[in-house]
Design an enzyme around this catalytic site. Structure first.
Site, PDB file in Angstrom:
ATOM      1  N   ARG A 195       0.756  -1.242   0.032  1.00  0.00           N
ATOM      2  CA  ARG A 195      -0.061  -0.129   0.048  1.00  0.00           C
ATOM      3  C   ARG A 195       0.769   1.176  -0.011  1.00  0.00           C
ATOM      4  O   ARG A 195       0.592   2.309  -0.744  1.00  0.00           O
ATOM      5  CB  ARG A 195      -0.770   0.010   1.147  1.00  0.00           C
ATOM      6  CG  ARG A 195      -1.621   1.177   1.554  1.00  0.00           C
ATOM      7  CD  ARG A 195      -2.670   1.060   2.575  1.00  0.00           C
ATOM      8  NE  ARG A 195      -3.570  -0.113   2.485  1.00  0.00           N
ATOM      9  CZ  ARG A 195      -4.205  -0.820   3.180  1.00  0.00           C
ATOM     10  NH1 ARG A 195      -3.870  -0.229   4.693  1.00  0.00           N
ATOM     11  NH2 ARG A 195      -5.044  -1.629   2.986  1.00  0.00           N
ATOM     12  N   TYR A 196       1.952   1.214   0.540  1.00  0.00           N
ATOM     13  CA  TYR A 196       2.772   2.381   0.878  1.00  0.00           C
ATOM     14  C   TYR A 196       4.042   2.001   0.044  1.00  0.00           C
ATOM     15  O   TYR A 196       4.463   1.029  -0.369  1.00  0.00           O
ATOM     16  CB  TYR A 196       3.194   2.362   2.152  1.00  0.00           C
ATOM     17  CG  TYR A 196       2.131   3.019   3.455  1.00  0.00           C
ATOM     18  CD1 TYR A 196       1.592   4.108   3.447  1.00  0.00           C
ATOM     19  CD2 TYR A 196       1.649   1.688   4.008  1.00  0.00           C
ATOM     20  CE1 TYR A 196       0.588   4.447   4.015  1.00  0.00           C
ATOM     21  CE2 TYR A 196       0.504   2.168   5.002  1.00  0.00           C
ATOM     22  CZ  TYR A 196       0.170   3.499   5.024  1.00  0.00           C
ATOM     23  OH  TYR A 196      -1.055   3.643   5.963  1.00  0.00           O
ATOM     24  N   ARG A 220       7.165  -0.016   1.964  1.00  0.00           N
ATOM     25  CA  ARG A 220       6.949  -1.089   2.865  1.00  0.00           C
ATOM     26  C   ARG A 220       5.625  -1.965   2.611  1.00  0.00           C
ATOM     27  O   ARG A 220       4.973  -1.456   1.871  1.00  0.00           O
ATOM     28  CB  ARG A 220       6.835  -0.655   4.375  1.00  0.00           C
ATOM     29  CG  ARG A 220       5.736   0.398   4.565  1.00  0.00           C
ATOM     30  CD  ARG A 220       5.951   1.216   6.096  1.00  0.00           C
ATOM     31  NE  ARG A 220       5.203   2.167   6.267  1.00  0.00           N
ATOM     32  CZ  ARG A 220       4.916   3.083   5.745  1.00  0.00           C
ATOM     33  NH1 ARG A 220       5.503   3.794   4.663  1.00  0.00           N
ATOM     34  NH2 ARG A 220       3.907   4.181   6.152  1.00  0.00           N
ATOM     35  N   CYS A 243      -3.626 -18.212  14.682  1.00  0.00           N
ATOM     36  CA  CYS A 243      -3.033 -17.559  15.858  1.00  0.00           C
ATOM     37  C   CYS A 243      -3.535 -18.371  17.069  1.00  0.00           C
ATOM     38  O   CYS A 243      -3.805 -19.194  17.077  1.00  0.00           O
ATOM     39  CB  CYS A 243      -4.307 -16.208  16.003  1.00  0.00           C
ATOM     40  SG  CYS A 243      -3.895 -15.044  14.846  1.00  0.00           S
ATOM     41  N   CYS A 294      -9.219 -13.374  18.166  1.00  0.00           N
ATOM     42  CA  CYS A 294      -9.738 -12.528  18.573  1.00  0.00           C
ATOM     43  C   CYS A 294     -10.979 -12.130  17.683  1.00  0.00           C
ATOM     44  O   CYS A 294     -11.058 -12.107  16.505  1.00  0.00           O
ATOM     45  CB  CYS A 294      -8.649 -11.159  18.221  1.00  0.00           C
ATOM     46  SG  CYS A 294      -7.112 -11.360  19.026  1.00  0.00           S
ATOM     47  N   CYS A 340     -10.951  -9.397  15.285  1.00  0.00           N
ATOM     48  CA  CYS A 340      -9.732  -9.311  14.050  1.00  0.00           C
ATOM     49  C   CYS A 340     -10.530  -8.720  12.676  1.00  0.00           C
ATOM     50  O   CYS A 340     -11.504  -8.787  12.237  1.00  0.00           O
ATOM     51  CB  CYS A 340      -9.605 -10.901  13.729  1.00  0.00           C
ATOM     52  SG  CYS A 340      -8.343 -10.980  12.526  1.00  0.00           S
ATOM     53  N   ARG A 377      -8.926  -9.297  10.057  1.00  0.00           N
ATOM     54  CA  ARG A 377      -8.753 -10.201   9.080  1.00  0.00           C
ATOM     55  C   ARG A 377      -9.543 -11.352   9.164  1.00  0.00           C
ATOM     56  O   ARG A 377      -9.211 -12.431   8.622  1.00  0.00           O
ATOM     57  CB  ARG A 377      -7.284 -10.632   8.757  1.00  0.00           C
ATOM     58  CG  ARG A 377      -6.366  -9.322   8.098  1.00  0.00           C
ATOM     59  CD  ARG A 377      -5.047  -9.566   7.385  1.00  0.00           C
ATOM     60  NE  ARG A 377      -4.529  -8.221   7.181  1.00  0.00           N
ATOM     61  CZ  ARG A 377      -3.449  -7.762   7.826  1.00  0.00           C
ATOM     62  NH1 ARG A 377      -2.893  -8.683   8.912  1.00  0.00           N
ATOM     63  NH2 ARG A 377      -2.979  -6.904   7.613  1.00  0.00           N
ATOM     64  N   ASP A 404     -11.571  -0.858  12.377  1.00  0.00           N
ATOM     65  CA  ASP A 404     -11.957  -0.815  11.065  1.00  0.00           C
ATOM     66  C   ASP A 404     -13.326  -1.408  11.089  1.00  0.00           C
ATOM     67  O   ASP A 404     -13.804  -2.134  11.903  1.00  0.00           O
ATOM     68  CB  ASP A 404     -10.914  -1.534  10.173  1.00  0.00           C
ATOM     69  CG  ASP A 404      -9.663  -1.271  10.294  1.00  0.00           C
ATOM     70  OD1 ASP A 404      -9.524   0.089  10.169  1.00  0.00           O
ATOM     71  OD2 ASP A 404      -8.843  -2.078  10.482  1.00  0.00           O
ATOM     72  N   ASP A 419      -7.722   3.802   9.930  1.00  0.00           N
ATOM     73  CA  ASP A 419      -7.109   3.175   8.525  1.00  0.00           C
ATOM     74  C   ASP A 419      -8.131   3.424   7.602  1.00  0.00           C
ATOM     75  O   ASP A 419      -9.234   2.881   7.699  1.00  0.00           O
ATOM     76  CB  ASP A 419      -6.871   1.877   8.763  1.00  0.00           C
ATOM     77  CG  ASP A 419      -5.564   1.210   7.960  1.00  0.00           C
ATOM     78  OD1 ASP A 419      -5.345   1.800   6.989  1.00  0.00           O
ATOM     79  OD2 ASP A 419      -4.995   0.278   8.341  1.00  0.00           O
ATOM     80  N   LYS A 421      -3.283   4.462   6.681  1.00  0.00           N
ATOM     81  CA  LYS A 421      -3.436   5.133   8.350  1.00  0.00           C
ATOM     82  C   LYS A 421      -3.160   6.622   8.360  1.00  0.00           C
ATOM     83  O   LYS A 421      -2.341   7.334   7.793  1.00  0.00           O
ATOM     84  CB  LYS A 421      -2.667   4.556   9.122  1.00  0.00           C
ATOM     85  CG  LYS A 421      -2.661   3.002   9.190  1.00  0.00           C
ATOM     86  CD  LYS A 421      -1.647   2.418  10.226  1.00  0.00           C
ATOM     87  CE  LYS A 421      -1.821   0.837  10.187  1.00  0.00           C
ATOM     88  NZ  LYS A 421      -1.259   0.332   8.957  1.00  0.00           N
TER      89      LYS A 421
HETATM   90  C1  PLP Z   1      -0.531  -0.443   8.902  1.00  0.00           C
HETATM   91  C2  PLP Z   1       0.125  -0.748   7.280  1.00  0.00           C
HETATM   92  C3  PLP Z   1       1.692  -0.563   7.142  1.00  0.00           C
HETATM   93  C4  PLP Z   1       2.612  -0.075   8.262  1.00  0.00           C
HETATM   94  O1  PLP Z   1       2.410   1.229   8.771  1.00  0.00           O
HETATM   95  P1  PLP Z   1       3.303   2.002   9.513  1.00  0.00           P
HETATM   96  O2  PLP Z   1       2.527   3.445   9.848  1.00  0.00           O
HETATM   97  O3  PLP Z   1       4.714   2.120   8.840  1.00  0.00           O
HETATM   98  O4  PLP Z   1       3.245   1.318  10.847  1.00  0.00           O
HETATM   99  C5  PLP Z   1       2.129  -1.196   6.187  1.00  0.00           C
HETATM  100  N1  PLP Z   1       1.411  -1.629   5.014  1.00  0.00           N
HETATM  101  C6  PLP Z   1      -0.018  -1.708   5.474  1.00  0.00           C
HETATM  102  C7  PLP Z   1      -0.911  -2.223   4.215  1.00  0.00           C
HETATM  103  C8  PLP Z   1      -0.371  -1.416   6.725  1.00  0.00           C
HETATM  104  O5  PLP Z   1      -1.917  -1.648   6.602  1.00  0.00           O
END
Ligand code: PLP
Length: 367
Positions: free
Chosen positions: A112-113, A116, A125, A129, A132, A134, A292, A329, A336
């Site tokens: 998404r980002y 990362r 798990c 939970c 959850c 997911r 969420d 989110d 986020k």
């Molecule tokens: C939460 C999340 C992250 C990590 O976000 P940070 O703000 O860097 O902790 C990375 N990818 C996805 C898809 C997420 O939901």
């Protein structure tokens, strides 16, 4: 799953026999989990018919460690793991509001980002939970197999902009030591991957999983961070403390991602107590997540207004080390965003009026 031979790097800390014994302990605990209403009814007053109906849609698992704790500690812990008929209500019924499946270039990767990715390496798990995010894919379906994990590693190797890999699931630490070592070694060998995070709830739900043997493996893949997940101060037991101490002493920084949950931690006192206890065991509160709008979890949602009031009850009143970021989110995969109580009461030409934690007002120059 194909497995590369295990390197006994931790032999100097524990004999292999001791290591095996510790590892068997957590697996034995897990194998003795309560998964049916009939079993649960011998521990807690429940409606077996309802529990079975809900567990048919979203499986139940409560391992003996967490069950004993939940029986002793009452509602805040029980609500998190005992199936509730409200999970079958269909209002808000979006299985995947964050569009994780749309942002998945290969099975198990959420990208998404820019820099990362989330890498889903287990769909099991130590306890399921009920809130959850997911629910749609955890606890059900076949376990994630080696080719899927290999394809995830290959994707990360090809995505040279990715510097931070977040192992999530399910719970990554439900993988065996051998499997984790293989996964971490594969990621660690990718030059552009500079940090690895493990997102795991086992320090609170099955702290016995954090064995010296596991810790010694994790230690080799620094810089590695563990973000854990505690929701109530009663989860901070001596066992949880031991688990966290082992990780910290291996040089692994610990964060916590708490979820704001109705009937669990939705009061200033409960949240303050939790955050203080986390910092006392060297876990830095990282995020406080707004729930969420995931199907089957609406009964846990706390209005944003209340969440902001809880955040206001933290900042200034308790150590700044104890204050997480309150995050929403965005639906549709928007990512986020932090929410802050509004301390700025008025913006004027030259200055603004700011409120402190006591509600006293001060002016502060704009330039
Ligand atoms: C939460 C999340 C992250 C990590 O976000 P940070 O703000 O860097 O902790 C990375 N990818 C996805 C898809 C997420 O939901």
């Amino acid at each position: 799953m194909t497995i590369t031979p295990l390197n006994h790097h931790y032999a100097s800390i524990l004999t292999p026999e001791q290591a095996l014994l510790e590892e068997r302990d957590w697996q034995e605990l897990l194998a003795a989990s309560v998964i049916s209403a009939e079993q649960l009814a011998t521990h807690l007053p429940i409606d077996p018919e309802n529990v079975d109906r809900v567990a048919g849609a979203y499986p139940m698992r409560i391992n003996p460690y967490f069950l004993e704790l939940a029986c002793r500690q009452g509602a805040p812990l029980q609500r998190q793991v005992v199936p509730c008929i409200d999970e079958l209500l269909t209002a808000d019924a979006i299985p995947d509001p964050l569009h994780e499946e749309h942002q998945s270039p290969v099975e198990g990767i959420i990208h998404r980002y820019p820099d990362r990715v989330v890498f889903l390496v287990s769909n099991r798990c130590a306890a399921y939970c009920r809130f959850c995010m997911r629910k749609r894919r955890v606890a059900t379906g076949a376990p994630i197999e080696w080719p899927t994990l290999q394809a995830g590693i290959d994707y990360i190797r090809s995505a040279t902009e990715v510097t931070d890999v977040i192992l999530s699931g399910g719970d990554p630490l439900l993988r065996t030591d051998t499997q984790l070592e293989w996964l971490l070694a594969g990621l660690h060998a990718i030059p552009h991957v500079t940090t690895i995070r493990i997102h795991s709830r086992v320090p609170s739900t099955l702290p016995q999983r954090i064995t010296p043997a596991l810790t010694a493996i994790l230690k080799r893949f620094a810089p590695l961070y563990v973000n854990t997940h505690f929701n109530h101060a009663a989860e901070v037991t001596p066992q949880a403390e031991t688990a966290c101490r082992r990780l910290v002493e291996a040089g692994i920084p610990l964060g916590c991602q708490t979820v704001l949950l109705r009937g669990v931690n939705d009061t200033p006192a409960a949240m303050q107590d939790l955050m203080r206890r986390l910092v006392a065991i060297r876990v830095k509160p990282y995020y406080l997540h707004q729930m969420d709008p995931v199907a089957g979890t609406a009964h846990f949602r706390v209005p944003i207004r209340e969440g902001l009031a809880i955040m206001r009850s933290l900042r200034g009143h308790i150590s700044g080390m104890c204050v997480p970021h309150y995050m929403i989110d965005l639906p549709g995969g928007g990512g986020k965003v932090p929410l802050l109580p509004d301390y700025v009461r008025e913006v004027r030409k030259r200055d603004m009026v700011v409120e402190n934690f006591r509600g006293e007002r001060f002016t502060y120059p704009l330039d």
